[in-house]
Design an enzyme around this catalytic site. Structure first.
Site, PDB file in Angstrom:
ATOM      1  N   LYS A 149      -8.797   7.965 -18.555  1.00 47.66           N
ATOM      2  CA  LYS A 149      -9.162   8.553 -19.848  1.00 47.66           C
ATOM      3  C   LYS A 149      -7.979   8.487 -20.819  1.00 47.66           C
ATOM      4  CE  LYS A 149     -12.797   9.202 -17.368  1.00 47.66           C
ATOM      5  NZ  LYS A 149     -13.118  10.432 -16.681  1.00 47.66           N
ATOM      6  N   TYR A 202     -16.395  18.268 -13.801  1.00 47.82           N
ATOM      7  CA  TYR A 202     -16.821  16.892 -14.010  1.00 47.82           C
ATOM      8  C   TYR A 202     -17.948  16.562 -13.012  1.00 47.82           C
ATOM      9  CZ  TYR A 202     -16.487  11.807 -13.936  1.00 47.82           C
ATOM     10  OH  TYR A 202     -16.772  10.470 -13.974  1.00 47.82           O
ATOM     11  N   ASP A 226      -7.510  20.119 -13.067  1.00 40.16           N
ATOM     12  CA  ASP A 226      -7.868  18.803 -13.581  1.00 40.16           C
ATOM     13  C   ASP A 226      -7.517  18.807 -15.067  1.00 40.16           C
ATOM     14  OD1 ASP A 226      -9.141  16.574 -14.664  1.00 40.16           O
ATOM     15  OD2 ASP A 226     -10.840  16.681 -13.297  1.00 40.16           O
ATOM     16  N   ARG A 251       0.848  -1.199   0.000  1.00 37.57           N
ATOM     17  CA  ARG A 251       0.000   0.000   0.000  1.00 37.57           C
ATOM     18  C   ARG A 251       0.882   1.248   0.000  1.00 37.57           C
ATOM     19  NH1 ARG A 251      -1.249   1.709   4.570  1.00 37.57           N
ATOM     20  NH2 ARG A 251      -2.053  -0.231   5.447  1.00 37.57           N
TER      21      ARG A 251
HETATM   22  C1  LIG Z   1     -13.520  10.805 -15.365  1.00 41.99           C
HETATM   23  C2  LIG Z   1     -13.113  12.100 -14.805  1.00 41.99           C
HETATM   24  C3  LIG Z   1     -12.830  12.259 -13.436  1.00 41.99           C
HETATM   25  C4  LIG Z   1     -13.020  11.123 -12.442  1.00 41.99           C
HETATM   26  O1  LIG Z   1     -12.118  10.092 -12.666  1.00 41.99           O
HETATM   27  P1  LIG Z   1     -12.418   8.535 -12.355  1.00 41.99           P
HETATM   28  O2  LIG Z   1     -11.175   7.864 -12.816  1.00 41.99           O
HETATM   29  O3  LIG Z   1     -13.654   8.143 -13.101  1.00 41.99           O
HETATM   30  O4  LIG Z   1     -12.618   8.436 -10.870  1.00 41.99           O
HETATM   31  C5  LIG Z   1     -12.409  13.497 -13.001  1.00 41.99           C
HETATM   32  N1  LIG Z   1     -12.276  14.538 -13.843  1.00 41.99           N
HETATM   33  C6  LIG Z   1     -12.539  14.428 -15.157  1.00 41.99           C
HETATM   34  C7  LIG Z   1     -12.376  15.611 -16.041  1.00 41.99           C
HETATM   35  C8  LIG Z   1     -12.964  13.224 -15.688  1.00 41.99           C
HETATM   36  O5  LIG Z   1     -13.244  13.130 -16.993  1.00 41.99           O
END
Ligand SMILES: *Cc1c(COP(=O)(O)O)cnc(C)c1O
Length: 376
Positions: free
Chosen positions: A196, A98, A171, A46
């Site tokens: 993504k 998001y 982000d 961990r």
């Molecule tokens: C998908 C997404 C998240 C969240 O991420 P997860 O891996 O689904 O927890 C946060 N910010 C953006 C812009 C996203 O597209």
């Protein structure tokens, strides 16, 4: 070294035990010690795992960051980051964050006494200072935003936040470090959903935080092991493999997205196209300044909600699904899918909006499929 070279080699020396060119998946929970406290830098998985270490070094390098930490998901990274704050603290966030982040802020943290102010991309770019107060600890940016693809001026926001004593997190999931470098523009922390574009193949859930601030990095390392939202070694390996081809994939995502956006803008049944690469987009000039290219996400509006809901189920190559950033093209209806949790917000997604994650298939095939679907 250039980005493309670092993506393939940073953090990834050939395996010292065997010479394997690919970083092994260290599928282990613990590590044998020679004597109490005498070990090779790893004591419990961990806390640290060599596959995760490779991923952390690689993505940190791509963000121009001294420090990087990998998490079990983008929201796992966000949760960990929010533990830098305490109840009573104030967060200013762009209002079309998001949907999952919006839900976390309003349904998990707000009831515990954390305070949030949601501003438009335009308000953050040009007038952030007046919305900061003594308790503002964090300015939470997403650019381009999801799904409206608004652009926030990172450098301007970072300057105002610094003057107000708040940290800026960006982000960078939509842009990726290949297209946008928030730390170089003054941000303190970069957040990713590696699910993504960084993973890129729709086969893993992951998150990441990167920073150049030594004190923040030390606290985030402590929080990573103390809260435990860590990725398993195979998930870390999948993201590490995805990142190797990030630059070539992004070039193709951008090229295809531009072709699709131009096609949609000329189509008589399309009301409006939202793509920062189009000169008609209000954030076009700013995007051209702070991004290398305009990304693979395109949104567009029809004039009727039912038409939008029907259309997303009619395409063949474009698959109807949430998520984004994979090699395959996806289509979705945010108001009823990814952004259903913002339905009651004053800035809810228009119900006529369709979001595309443009993949790396043939642009001609993608456009033909949309053309047939638009013809009904
Ligand atoms: C998908 C997404 C998240 C969240 O991420 P997860 O891996 O689904 O927890 C946060 N910010 C953006 C812009 C996203 O597209």
């Amino acid at each position: 070294m250039e980005f493309e070279t670092r993506a393939i080699h940073d953090g990834q020396e050939p395996d010292p035990a065997s010479g394997a060119i690919t970083t092994p998946i260290y599928q282990t929970s613990t590590y044998v010690q020679e004597a109490v406290g005498v070990h090779k830098g790893y004591d419990y998985a961990r806390v640290a795992n060599p596959t995760r270490t490779a991923l952390q070094e690689c993505i940190a390098s791509l963000e121009g960051a001294a420090h990087g930490r990998a998490f079990s998901s983008g929201l796992g990274a966000a949760t960990t980051l929010m533990h830098l704050l305490s109840p009573g603290d104030h967060v200013v966030a762009v209002n079309d964050v998001y949907g999952g982040i919006y839900r976390m802020f309003t349904q998990v943290y707000e009831p515990k006494g954390y305070r949030f102010t949601f501003l438009t991309a335009e308000e953050i770019s040009s007038g952030l200072a007046e919305h900061l107060d003594e308790q503002t600890r964090l300015v939470w940016l997403e650019t381009p935003t999801n799904p409206a693809l608004n652009i926030v001026d990172i450098a301007a926001a970072a300057e105002a936040a610094r003057a107000g004593g708040a940290h800026v997190v960006v982000d960078n999931t939509f842009a990726t470090p290949y297209l946008q470098q928030p730390l170089a523009l003054g941000a303190d922390v970069v957040l990713h959903s590696t699910t993504k574009y960084l993973g890129g193949h729709s086969d893993v859930i992951g998150g990441f935080l990167a920073t150049n601030d030594d004190a923040l990095a030390e606290r985030l390392a402590f929080l990573q092991k103390s809260l435990g939202a860590v990725p398993g070694p195979f998930d870390a390996w999948l993201v590490l493999r995805g990142v190797k081809t990030l630059a070539v994939r992004m070039d193709r995502h951008c090229r295809n997205a531009e072709a699709v956006a131009v096609f949609l803008e000329r189509h008589r049944r399309v009301e409006r196209v939202l793509y920062p690469g189009l000169p008609s987009h209000p954030g076009h000039t700013l995007a051209a300044r702070q991004m290398r290219n305009f990304g693979g996400m395109v949104s567009f509006l029809l004039d009727d909600e039912q038409e939008a809901v029907d259309l997303v189920a009619r395409t063949k190559i474009w698959k109807l699904a949430e998520s984004l950033g994979g090699v395959e093209s996806l289509i979705e209806h945010p108001a009823r899918m990814t952004h259903a949790s913002t339905a009651d917000a004053p800035f809810a997604v228009p119900p006529t909006l369709i979001r595309l994650s443009v993949g790396i298939e043939s642009a001609d095939d993608l456009i033909e499929d949309l053309e047939i679907a638009l013809a009904g």
